[in-house]
Motif scaffolding. Structure first.
Motif, mmCIF file in Angstrom:
data_model
loop_
_atom_site.group_PDB
_atom_site.id
_atom_site.type_symbol
_atom_site.label_atom_id
_atom_site.label_comp_id
_atom_site.label_asym_id
_atom_site.label_seq_id
_atom_site.Cartn_x
_atom_site.Cartn_y
_atom_site.Cartn_z
ATOM 1 N N GLU A 51 42.535 25.682 45.094
ATOM 2 C CA GLU A 51 41.477 26.614 44.672
ATOM 3 C C GLU A 51 41.372 26.662 43.155
ATOM 4 O O GLU A 51 40.281 26.724 42.590
ATOM 5 C CB GLU A 51 41.759 28.020 45.206
ATOM 6 C CG GLU A 51 41.405 28.205 46.672
ATOM 7 C CD GLU A 51 41.578 29.649 47.140
ATOM 8 O OE1 GLU A 51 41.307 29.906 48.305
ATOM 9 O OE2 GLU A 51 42.008 30.517 46.330
ATOM 10 N N PRO A 79 41.480 38.998 31.452
ATOM 11 C CA PRO A 79 40.213 39.062 30.703
ATOM 12 C C PRO A 79 39.799 37.749 30.051
ATOM 13 O O PRO A 79 38.654 37.611 29.657
ATOM 14 C CB PRO A 79 40.484 40.114 29.612
ATOM 15 C CG PRO A 79 41.717 40.820 30.020
ATOM 16 C CD PRO A 79 42.494 39.877 30.864
ATOM 17 N N ARG A 96 30.074 26.771 36.079
ATOM 18 C CA ARG A 96 30.378 26.850 34.647
ATOM 19 C C ARG A 96 31.888 26.737 34.500
ATOM 20 O O ARG A 96 32.625 27.582 35.004
ATOM 21 C CB ARG A 96 29.889 28.187 34.107
ATOM 22 C CG ARG A 96 30.129 28.342 32.633
ATOM 23 C CD ARG A 96 29.602 29.666 32.140
ATOM 24 N NE ARG A 96 29.912 29.847 30.742
ATOM 25 C CZ ARG A 96 29.619 30.930 30.052
ATOM 26 N NH1 ARG A 96 28.998 31.937 30.649
ATOM 27 N NH2 ARG A 96 29.928 31.027 28.782
ATOM 28 N N LEU A 119 35.737 30.158 49.622
ATOM 29 C CA LEU A 119 35.672 31.248 48.644
ATOM 30 C C LEU A 119 34.272 31.852 48.690
ATOM 31 O O LEU A 119 33.388 31.448 47.936
ATOM 32 C CB LEU A 119 35.967 30.722 47.237
ATOM 33 C CG LEU A 119 37.383 30.237 46.960
ATOM 34 C CD1 LEU A 119 37.430 29.468 45.653
ATOM 35 C CD2 LEU A 119 38.346 31.412 46.906
ATOM 36 N N PRO A 120 34.063 32.806 49.593
ATOM 37 C CA PRO A 120 32.706 33.323 49.761
ATOM 38 C C PRO A 120 32.159 34.005 48.509
ATOM 39 O O PRO A 120 30.952 34.086 48.326
ATOM 40 C CB PRO A 120 32.843 34.318 50.920
ATOM 41 C CG PRO A 120 34.301 34.594 51.051
ATOM 42 C CD PRO A 120 35.028 33.417 50.500
ATOM 43 N N GLY A 121 33.055 34.469 47.637
ATOM 44 C CA GLY A 121 32.577 35.165 46.449
ATOM 45 C C GLY A 121 32.360 34.243 45.266
ATOM 46 O O GLY A 121 31.987 34.685 44.193
ATOM 47 N N PHE A 122 32.629 32.961 45.448
ATOM 48 C CA PHE A 122 32.529 32.024 44.338
ATOM 49 C C PHE A 122 31.292 31.167 44.569
ATOM 50 O O PHE A 122 31.217 30.413 45.529
ATOM 51 C CB PHE A 122 33.786 31.167 44.279
ATOM 52 C CG PHE A 122 33.797 30.173 43.149
ATOM 53 C CD1 PHE A 122 33.602 30.589 41.847
ATOM 54 C CD2 PHE A 122 34.034 28.829 43.388
ATOM 55 C CE1 PHE A 122 33.620 29.683 40.801
ATOM 56 C CE2 PHE A 122 34.057 27.910 42.354
ATOM 57 C CZ PHE A 122 33.852 28.340 41.063
ATOM 58 N N GLU A 123 30.320 31.312 43.683
ATOM 59 C CA GLU A 123 29.046 30.634 43.870
ATOM 60 C C GLU A 123 28.775 29.778 42.638
ATOM 61 O O GLU A 123 28.027 30.157 41.739
ATOM 62 C CB GLU A 123 27.955 31.704 44.030
ATOM 63 C CG GLU A 123 26.642 31.173 44.491
ATOM 64 C CD GLU A 123 25.522 32.143 44.159
ATOM 65 O OE1 GLU A 123 25.757 33.123 43.429
ATOM 66 O OE2 GLU A 123 24.412 31.906 44.631
ATOM 67 N N LYS A 128 38.753 32.675 34.099
ATOM 68 C CA LYS A 128 37.728 32.707 35.124
ATOM 69 C C LYS A 128 38.329 33.329 36.381
ATOM 70 O O LYS A 128 37.694 34.104 37.077
ATOM 71 C CB LYS A 128 37.272 31.267 35.388
ATOM 72 C CG LYS A 128 35.990 31.113 36.136
ATOM 73 C CD LYS A 128 35.595 29.625 36.134
ATOM 74 C CE LYS A 128 34.393 29.368 37.037
ATOM 75 N NZ LYS A 128 34.121 27.923 37.145
ATOM 76 N N HIS A 129 39.577 32.981 36.652
ATOM 77 C CA HIS A 129 40.304 33.575 37.775
ATOM 78 C C HIS A 129 41.790 33.325 37.525
ATOM 79 O O HIS A 129 42.143 32.434 36.763
ATOM 80 C CB HIS A 129 39.880 32.926 39.088
ATOM 81 C CG HIS A 129 40.281 33.717 40.297
ATOM 82 N ND1 HIS A 129 39.915 35.030 40.479
ATOM 83 C CD2 HIS A 129 41.010 33.396 41.390
ATOM 84 C CE1 HIS A 129 40.410 35.475 41.626
ATOM 85 N NE2 HIS A 129 41.079 34.498 42.200
ATOM 86 N N ASN A 130 42.640 34.118 38.165
ATOM 87 C CA ASN A 130 44.063 33.817 38.056
ATOM 88 C C ASN A 130 44.807 34.254 39.301
ATOM 89 O O ASN A 130 44.279 34.986 40.141
ATOM 90 C CB ASN A 130 44.680 34.399 36.773
ATOM 91 C CG ASN A 130 44.550 35.907 36.694
ATOM 92 O OD1 ASN A 130 44.281 36.579 37.684
ATOM 93 N ND2 ASN A 130 44.746 36.452 35.506
ATOM 94 N N TYR A 131 46.027 33.762 39.437
ATOM 95 C CA TYR A 131 46.825 34.008 40.637
ATOM 96 C C TYR A 131 48.264 34.337 40.269
ATOM 97 O O TYR A 131 48.806 33.766 39.317
ATOM 98 C CB TYR A 131 46.886 32.751 41.516
ATOM 99 C CG TYR A 131 45.573 32.270 42.074
ATOM 100 C CD1 TYR A 131 45.130 32.696 43.316
ATOM 101 C CD2 TYR A 131 44.800 31.354 41.369
ATOM 102 C CE1 TYR A 131 43.941 32.233 43.852
ATOM 103 C CE2 TYR A 131 43.608 30.884 41.891
ATOM 104 C CZ TYR A 131 43.182 31.328 43.133
ATOM 105 O OH TYR A 131 41.996 30.849 43.648
ATOM 106 N N ASP A 179 24.942 30.014 34.579
ATOM 107 C CA ASP A 179 25.634 31.286 34.808
ATOM 108 C C ASP A 179 24.613 32.418 34.758
ATOM 109 O O ASP A 179 24.103 32.761 33.703
ATOM 110 C CB ASP A 179 26.707 31.475 33.730
ATOM 111 C CG ASP A 179 27.473 32.773 33.922
ATOM 112 O OD1 ASP A 179 27.113 33.571 34.815
ATOM 113 O OD2 ASP A 179 28.431 32.997 33.155
ATOM 114 N N VAL A 233 49.454 37.864 34.781
ATOM 115 C CA VAL A 233 48.162 37.957 35.457
ATOM 116 C C VAL A 233 47.314 39.068 34.818
ATOM 117 O O VAL A 233 46.123 38.899 34.573
ATOM 118 C CB VAL A 233 48.362 38.169 36.971
ATOM 119 C CG1 VAL A 233 47.087 38.656 37.628
ATOM 120 C CG2 VAL A 233 48.797 36.866 37.620
ATOM 121 N N ILE A 277 38.003 26.067 41.175
ATOM 122 C CA ILE A 277 37.328 27.125 40.405
ATOM 123 C C ILE A 277 37.175 26.703 38.947
ATOM 124 O O ILE A 277 36.141 26.932 38.320
ATOM 125 C CB ILE A 277 38.097 28.458 40.531
ATOM 126 C CG1 ILE A 277 38.001 28.979 41.966
ATOM 127 C CG2 ILE A 277 37.551 29.506 39.564
ATOM 128 C CD1 ILE A 277 38.921 30.147 42.262
#
Lengths: 190, 597
Positions: free
Chosen positions: B162, B142, B171, B198-202, B145-148, B322, B137, B166
């Motif tokens: 998710e 870097p 994009r 996901l409130p932070g993902f727009e 886009k996202h990771n878990y 973006d 992780v 995502i």
């Protein structure tokens, strides 16, 4: 110029490293960074002080907003804000200067939180310049140890959340006009 | 148009079923419509692989065994670029996962949707430097886009959903899921009808119609408008609408590397690719337009050259999804933020029918100064790469009714492909633009060919890049003799690096001469038919042979060694400061007539 930003984020493992990693990778200069809980459970709040120009700060905000865990970012640099930081200062003392130090700390509305025979710990909470100035004074007596937080900040006198408003919009409103579409989109838009 | 909402709130709630974590991975993929995964097993992902077998037996998911995990990511990338769907790759912990990184970074830089699944050591060993443990992780963050990191099977179904959401929405990009081995073995409740919260993902910012109107007004007033179009046009599938815009208002189009084919390159309004190896007139147009309409592109340094002298005279309109790309390199006068599939159709009715005769006439005169026709107009007596690429274009156009998919590696041949191949469809060229990853061609071509088994797919690579991932030839065979055609532009050098050494380091060729095996014998070892080509007259028959041979085919083009890509904007120079081909040109014996190729 120094900019003060506030970011709200989901309190997930690794979120701090995501934010700091992004800042490092994008070559942004962070002066200070404070993290803490908020009124909403599961949401943390970070206060950043970033050193740079407007374009860089614009990028900082946009790149922060791109992080999935970051839910909201505000640039409060141009708003009336309350910003406070805290310092703990261990000052070397002796019988002769102890009362003088106590007086100074009182003037600054600081507190003596620990006293030993040859030193004491002073606690000060306040705006950055006040903390700076007390540290400056105390350094005359010899500071043997010090720890200092960066500022945490909150905008004054507003209950309604005006998230995602760019500083260009604040400036336009301060000048008594509505922001243009271009200005609204400058730092991410509404 | 992409789906804007993955949720289906009207359905009756799904009954959770008990399931092992390892199976949840595949079950979620079936729900997401994944048919093929590219991967390489290992200790920490074994439980998941064990539970894959029923899905393989039922024909729901096909697993492709790669020879190196980097290529698993490239194959998923090739699949995703060709189809627009999310590509999937799988690797084990430690070295498996770190091997993925180059491939993931390649996809992320070019906005390609990928979900990568990696095994991780069991939760009780996390942080102990256990065998094959690495902080995946941390390492991958870097370039994602996202990771878990999944340490509890109860979280797994939502995380899987998710991750696809995502990767796909907004994009596109890369999402990595690192799953501890004990989580794969643990049993949890599986359901998949989550509301994504996901409130932070727009992913799809709201479009401001005021700004769309401002853009339209500016375009209507322009006397010398120019569109600079990029990958975003393809991602939003807006090729047709772009064509409508530029035909109605008569606007010439320059593309980025990943935007090739956004409008047909044979169209009179197409100026081809701009930037470092773009034609002089394309870059001149950028420096002379009065309104620059940048569409789905991010002002990469390879397209802008020196930023402080880039299109200074122009008002810049930036259509971009973006937000962070707006104002990052170039500050636009009119930022149009939002999905191009929303903003462009909304703007079209506001665009007036216009003609820009003077501007187009001027461009037409500039077009006579062309590095490409310059070389095309010479007869060939040596085997030079531009000739090979031109013939590739002729030959593929004749061989197949559907346009061929060309997958290039990185370097000189990549630029020649852009210059001498006429792309008339978006998505005809798959190439690593942002990261510039050598070794991309072969594995990405495998991904693209598997996505479209009936289409003609050419992997074009240099001798240097091909040797970075040639082990994947085995996959061509193991996957049932995939009909991929491979062209190696073999000049005995890391050509682009050598070109820079020639131009900027006084011909000190340090580390650039490349020894290569006999690629025909190498292909034979993989039971792939192959040919050497050393003379110009052998090129066309070789292509014909390749097209006539069922299954894979490899051609080793032993081209002239020190040929450069021209024109060239030196790194850090303004885009109109060009290094041109020295005269006389590379070819001898100008015939004075338009040659057949």
């Amino acid at each position: 110029m120094k900019y003060t930003l506030i970011a709200w984020m989901r309190d997930k493992p690794g979120v701090l490293s995501r934010v700091s990693g992004m800042m490092r990778r994008r070559n942004f200069n962070i002066d200070s960074l404070q993290v803490g809980h908020t009124e909403s459970p599961g949401i943390s709040r970070m206060t950043f002080v970033v050193d740079g120009n407007e374009r860089m700060v614009d990028q900082v905000i946009k790149q922060l907003r791109k992080l999935v865990d970051v839910t909201r970012v505000e640039d409060i640099s141009e708003q009336p804000i309350v910003a406070r930081e805290m310092a703990l200062i261990r000052v070397s003392t002796n019988a002769d200067n102890r009362s003088e130090i106590v007086q100074m700390v009182n003037i600054y509305r600081g507190e003596i939180v620990d006293v030993a025979m040859d030193s004491m710990i002073v606690q000060i909470v306040g705006a950055q310049d006040r903390v700076d100035s007390l540290i400056d004074l105390l350094s005359n007596f010899g500071i043997s140890e010090m720890v200092r937080t960066g500022p945490v900040a909150m905008a004054r006198g507003r209950t309604e959340r005006t998230a995602r408003r760019s500083s260009a919009v604040w400036r336009a409103q301060a000048n008594g006009r509505d922001a243009t579409a271009t200005e609204r989109f400058k730092t991410g838009g509404v | 148009m992409p789906k804007k909402n993955g949720n289906q709130p009207d359905r009756a709630p799904e009954t959770p079923v008990p399931m092992k974590g390892g199976q949840m991975i595949w079950e979620a993929m079936v729900r997401e419509g994944v048919r093929v995964v590219y991967g390489h097993p290992g200790g920490a992902i074994l439980p998941a692989y064990d539970l894959l077998s029923p899905y393989e037996k039922e024909g729901k998911i096909h697993h492709v065994l790669v020879r190196h995990e980097q290529c698993a990511a490239h194959m998923a990338d090739g699949w995703a670029r060709a189809t627009g769907e999310v590509g999937v790759c799988v690797a084990t912990s430690g070295p498996g996962a770190t091997n993925l990184i180059t491939g993931l970074a390649t996809a992320q830089m070019d906005s390609v949707p990928i979900v990568a699944v990696t095994g991780q050591v069991p939760t009780n060993l996390l942080g102990t430097d256990a065998f094959q443990e690495s902080d995946v992780v941390g390492v991958s963050a870097p370039v994602c886009k996202h990771n878990y990191l999944v340490t509890d099977v109860a979280d797994l179904p939502l995380i899987l959903k998710e991750a696809f959401h995502i990767a796909r929405e907004g994009r596109p990009g890369v999402v990595l899921i690192d799953i501890c081995k004990d989580v794969q073995n643990a049993t949890g409740e599986f359901r998949y009808d989550f509301e994504i919260d996901l409130p932070g993902f727009e992913p799809w910012p709201n479009v401001d119609m005021d700004i769309v109107r401002t853009a339209a007004e500016l375009i209507n007033k322009a006397e010398r408008p120019l569109v600079l179009s990029g990958h975003g046009v393809q991602l939003a599938r807006m090729g047709r609408e772009l064509l409508e815009l530029v035909e109605r208002a008569e606007i010439p189009v320059v593309t980025t590397l990943l935007g090739t084919g956004n409008i047909p390159e044979s169209h009179p309004l197409s100026l081809g690719m701009g930037g470092m190896h773009g034609e002089a007139y394309a870059n001149r147009a950028v420096q002379a337009c009065d309104v620059l309409i940048a569409m789905g592109m991010r002002f990469d340094d390879r397209i802008t050259g020196r930023l402080d002298s880039f299109a200074k005279q122009a008002k810049i309109i930036h259509f971009e999804l973006d937000r962070a790309e707006v104002g990052k390199n170039v500050v636009p006068d009119v930022p149009v933020i939002g999905d191009l599939a929303e903003t462009l159709p909304a703007m079209l009715p506001m665009i007036e029918e216009r003609r820009h005769q003077i501007w187009l006439q001027e461009l037409k005169e500039w077009e006579t100064d062309s590095a490409q026709t310059d070389i095309i107009n010479y007869e060939v007596d040596e085997l030079i790469p531009p000739y090979v690429i031109r013939q590739l274009w002729h030959s593929t156009s004749n061989a197949s009714s559907e346009p061929a998919i060309i997958v290039t590696d990185v370097g000189q041949h990549q630029m020649w492909e852009c210059q001498y191949f006429t792309h008339d469809q978006p998505g005809q060229l798959l190439t690593s633009g942002g990261l510039g990853t050598m070794g991309f061609a072969l594995p990405a071509a495998i991904g693209a060919q598997m996505a479209f088994p009936d289409r003609l797919v050419w992997a074009v690579a240099g001798d240097g890049g091909f040797q970075m991932t040639l082990q994947e030839l085995a996959v061509i065979k193991q996957e049932g003799n995939l009909p991929i055609k491979i062209a190696i532009i073999n000049n005995g050098f890391l050509g682009m690096v050598r070109q820079w050494q020639q131009l900027f380091y006084e011909k000190r060729y340090t580390g650039t001469p490349v020894w290569s095996p006999d690629f025909v014998q190498l292909a034979a070892a993989y039971q792939i038919p192959a040919l050497h080509v050393t003379k110009p007259e052998e090129v066309v028959p070789a292509f014909e042979k390749a097209h006539a041979t069922p299954g894979p085919f490899l051609i080793d083009f032993r081209v002239k060694e020190e040929v450069n890509v021209y024109p060239m904007v030196a790194p850090g120079a303004a885009v109109d400061q060009l290094i041109r081909r020295p005269k006389p040109a590379v070819m001898q014996g100008y015939s004075g007539v338009q040659p057949s190729w």
